[in-house]
Enzyme design. Structure first.
Site, mmCIF file in Angstrom:
data_model
loop_
_atom_site.group_PDB
_atom_site.id
_atom_site.type_symbol
_atom_site.label_atom_id
_atom_site.label_comp_id
_atom_site.label_asym_id
_atom_site.label_seq_id
_atom_site.Cartn_x
_atom_site.Cartn_y
_atom_site.Cartn_z
ATOM 1 N N ALA A 24 -3.423 3.033 2.546
ATOM 2 C CA ALA A 24 -4.102 3.167 3.838
ATOM 3 C C ALA A 24 -5.283 4.109 3.696
ATOM 4 O O ALA A 24 -5.112 5.291 3.400
ATOM 5 C CB ALA A 24 -3.121 3.716 4.873
ATOM 6 N N TYR A 69 0.461 3.880 13.689
ATOM 7 C CA TYR A 69 -0.929 4.313 13.581
ATOM 8 C C TYR A 69 -1.755 3.635 14.686
ATOM 9 O O TYR A 69 -1.230 2.855 15.478
ATOM 10 C CB TYR A 69 -1.458 4.084 12.157
ATOM 11 C CG TYR A 69 -0.648 4.904 11.162
ATOM 12 C CD1 TYR A 69 -0.650 6.299 11.238
ATOM 13 C CD2 TYR A 69 0.177 4.299 10.217
ATOM 14 C CE1 TYR A 69 0.127 7.066 10.382
ATOM 15 C CE2 TYR A 69 0.961 5.063 9.358
ATOM 16 C CZ TYR A 69 0.928 6.447 9.443
ATOM 17 O OH TYR A 69 1.716 7.211 8.607
ATOM 18 N N LEU A 127 12.668 -2.829 1.353
ATOM 19 C CA LEU A 127 13.864 -2.868 0.513
ATOM 20 C C LEU A 127 14.081 -4.214 -0.177
ATOM 21 O O LEU A 127 15.147 -4.805 -0.082
ATOM 22 C CB LEU A 127 15.093 -2.433 1.308
ATOM 23 C CG LEU A 127 15.231 -0.910 1.454
ATOM 24 C CD1 LEU A 127 16.448 -0.535 2.275
ATOM 25 C CD2 LEU A 127 15.306 -0.233 0.083
ATOM 26 N N PRO A 143 0.832 -1.214 0.000
ATOM 27 C CA PRO A 143 0.000 0.000 0.000
ATOM 28 C C PRO A 143 0.861 1.256 0.000
ATOM 29 O O PRO A 143 1.854 1.329 0.720
ATOM 30 C CB PRO A 143 -0.789 -0.115 1.313
ATOM 31 C CG PRO A 143 -0.002 -1.060 2.169
ATOM 32 C CD PRO A 143 0.697 -1.993 1.232
ATOM 33 N N CYS A 180 0.272 5.461 0.112
ATOM 34 C CA CYS A 180 -0.526 6.687 0.135
ATOM 35 C C CYS A 180 -0.135 7.564 -1.036
ATOM 36 O O CYS A 180 1.050 7.718 -1.347
ATOM 37 C CB CYS A 180 -0.240 7.477 1.409
ATOM 38 S SG CYS A 180 -0.736 6.646 2.905
ATOM 39 N N GLN A 231 -5.980 -1.547 2.172
ATOM 40 C CA GLN A 231 -5.564 -1.436 3.567
ATOM 41 C C GLN A 231 -6.491 -0.438 4.252
ATOM 42 O O GLN A 231 -6.627 0.698 3.790
ATOM 43 C CB GLN A 231 -4.117 -0.933 3.627
ATOM 44 C CG GLN A 231 -3.565 -0.896 5.044
ATOM 45 C CD GLN A 231 -2.159 -0.322 5.081
ATOM 46 O OE1 GLN A 231 -1.913 0.773 4.597
ATOM 47 N NE2 GLN A 231 -1.234 -1.047 5.684
#
Ligand SMILES: Cc1cc2nc3c(=O)[nH]c(=O)nc-3n(C[C@H](O)[C@H](O)[C@H](O)COP(=O)(O)O)c2cc1C
Length: 369
Positions: free
Chosen positions: A58, A183, A302, A24, A26, A101
């Site tokens: 998200a 979060y 990564l 995911p 943003c 998500q």
């Protein structure tokens, strides 16, 4: 040579053609939570990346649960409708399946977009009050959130349930609960951000209680066989923070509640701590969680080369690999990985002439229309 990366996998009842997942990401390009034409373009691009599954960014389960003013939300009819249109389009034009998500930013909400500094919104930037397990700010650039009471917990739990229902109606085929990166749900589990004295704090058992209630409520409305998972920060990378051993207990508890898979990420509980930046930095913990819990395990962090991704799956360290930045850099990452690993990947008809296997010995000139 048979590629492990390009072997199929089932996520609950969802059949996926390979092990590549787009993490995911943003996009900070929504309007009051409603995805925009940018999302149609961005997700449409990822639909043909060669990944079998794309996870949409998200998306806040309530308005105040968004990270920034530009984050998507899945709390309104307008957003549900826009997602439905975009996902139907992406499935029509692309080869990937789509998950979402869903999350609540908690004390890290009311932030600026990364390219506007990424810190807590200033008084002239239309900030909003935030909530968290305890009144502890995530860093010097954010105000302390209000510690949640039981009414807040009921409202947020119900918001997760409603968001899941909207995701199902919008045509998503997988749901991932955001329990990572500091979060709201991660901030309940982490001892760094949860200092509550009631039943929702204290021991790991207490700190897991609210996120488990959310999971239980969401699982109750998501049909059996429909893949429901969670992305977790499996370590806080901090003394006194969550460790891999804690996360084994955490994931086992979620598995017992019907969680189908987990995506292993890490960090984010405070602004001060930096996540390590070595290739595959989450791999040792992902491997531990897969081994000790037996849940379908996805790893992120990564993973950038085809050989690296192939080795992770071939050596059984994780079941799926999730990629973020490498795919923004090379949106046909999966096509190029397939070529390198001697595998094949589904492409849209319109692009078949670029498939190396379709026209053995053919040159681009031979195939000119
Ligand atoms: C532009 C961008 C947006 C991101 N948004 C999210 C998000 O919505 N949810 C999330 O869990 N992680 C998010 N992340 C983190 C990525 O999903 C991923 O875990 C991280 O970038 C490490 O993977 P990578 O090394 O392949 O980029 C984001 C990362 C980037 C670069």
């Amino acid at each position: 040579m048979t590629s492990a990366l390009f072997s199929p996998i089932k996520l609950a009842d969802l059949e996926l053609s390979n092990r590549i997942v787009i993490a995911p990401m943003c996009q900070y390009s929504a309007d009051d939570g409603v995805p925009s034409p940018w999302h149609t373009t961005h997700l449409g691009m990822l639909a043909n990346s060669g990944a079998s599954l794309v996870i949409v960014e998200a998306s806040g389960v309530e308005r105040v649960g968004r990270i920034t003013h530009g984050c998507t939300g899945i709390y309104s009819d307008a957003s549900e409708d826009a997602f439905r249109t975009i996902i139907a389009h992406c499935k029509r034009i692309g080869t990937a399946r789509f998950g979402i998500q869903i999350g609540h930013a908690g004390r890290k909400a009311s932030s600026a977009r990364p390219w506007e500094g990424g810190l807590g919104l200033k008084p002239n930037e239309d900030p909003w009050p935030t909530i968290g397990p305890s009144a502890i700010a995530p860093g010097a650039a954010w105000p302390a959130p209000r510690a949640m009471d039981e009414a807040d917990m009921t409202r947020v739990r119900d918001a997760f349930v409603n968001a899941a229902k909207r995701a199902l109606r919008a045509g998503f085929e997988e749901i991932e609960l955001h329990m990572a990166h500091g979060y709201l749900l991660h901030s309940f589990v982490s001892p760094i951000s949860n200092k509550r004295n009631d039943a929702y704090g204290g021991s790991l058992e207490g700190r897991m209680k609210f996120p488990l209630e959310v999971l239980r409520a969401v699982r109750a409305v998501v049909p059996k066989g429909f893949p429901l998972g969670a992305r977790i920060s499996a370590t806080d990378w901090m003394d006194g923070g969550l460790t891999g051993d804690d996360s084994v207990i955490w994931v086992k508890a979620m598995k017992a509640e019907g969680l189908d898979f987990v995506c292993i990420s890490s960090g984010g509980v405070t602004a001060e701590v930096r996540t390590p930046v070595a290739p595959g930095y989450n791999l040792p913990i992902a491997e531990q969680i897969k081994r000790e819990t037996g849940i379908v395990t996805r790893v992120v962090g990564l993973i950038a080369t085809a050989k690296q991704a192939e080795a992770i799956v071939a050596e059984g360290k994780a079941d799926q690999v999730a990629l973020a930045r490498a795919v923004l850099d090379d949106p046909h990452w999966g096509w190029h990985a397939a070529k390198e690993l001697g595998a094949d990947v589904k492409r849209p008809n319109q692009y078949l002439r670029a498939a190396p296997k379709l026209w053995p010995g053919a040159s681009y000139r031979d195939n000119a229309a």
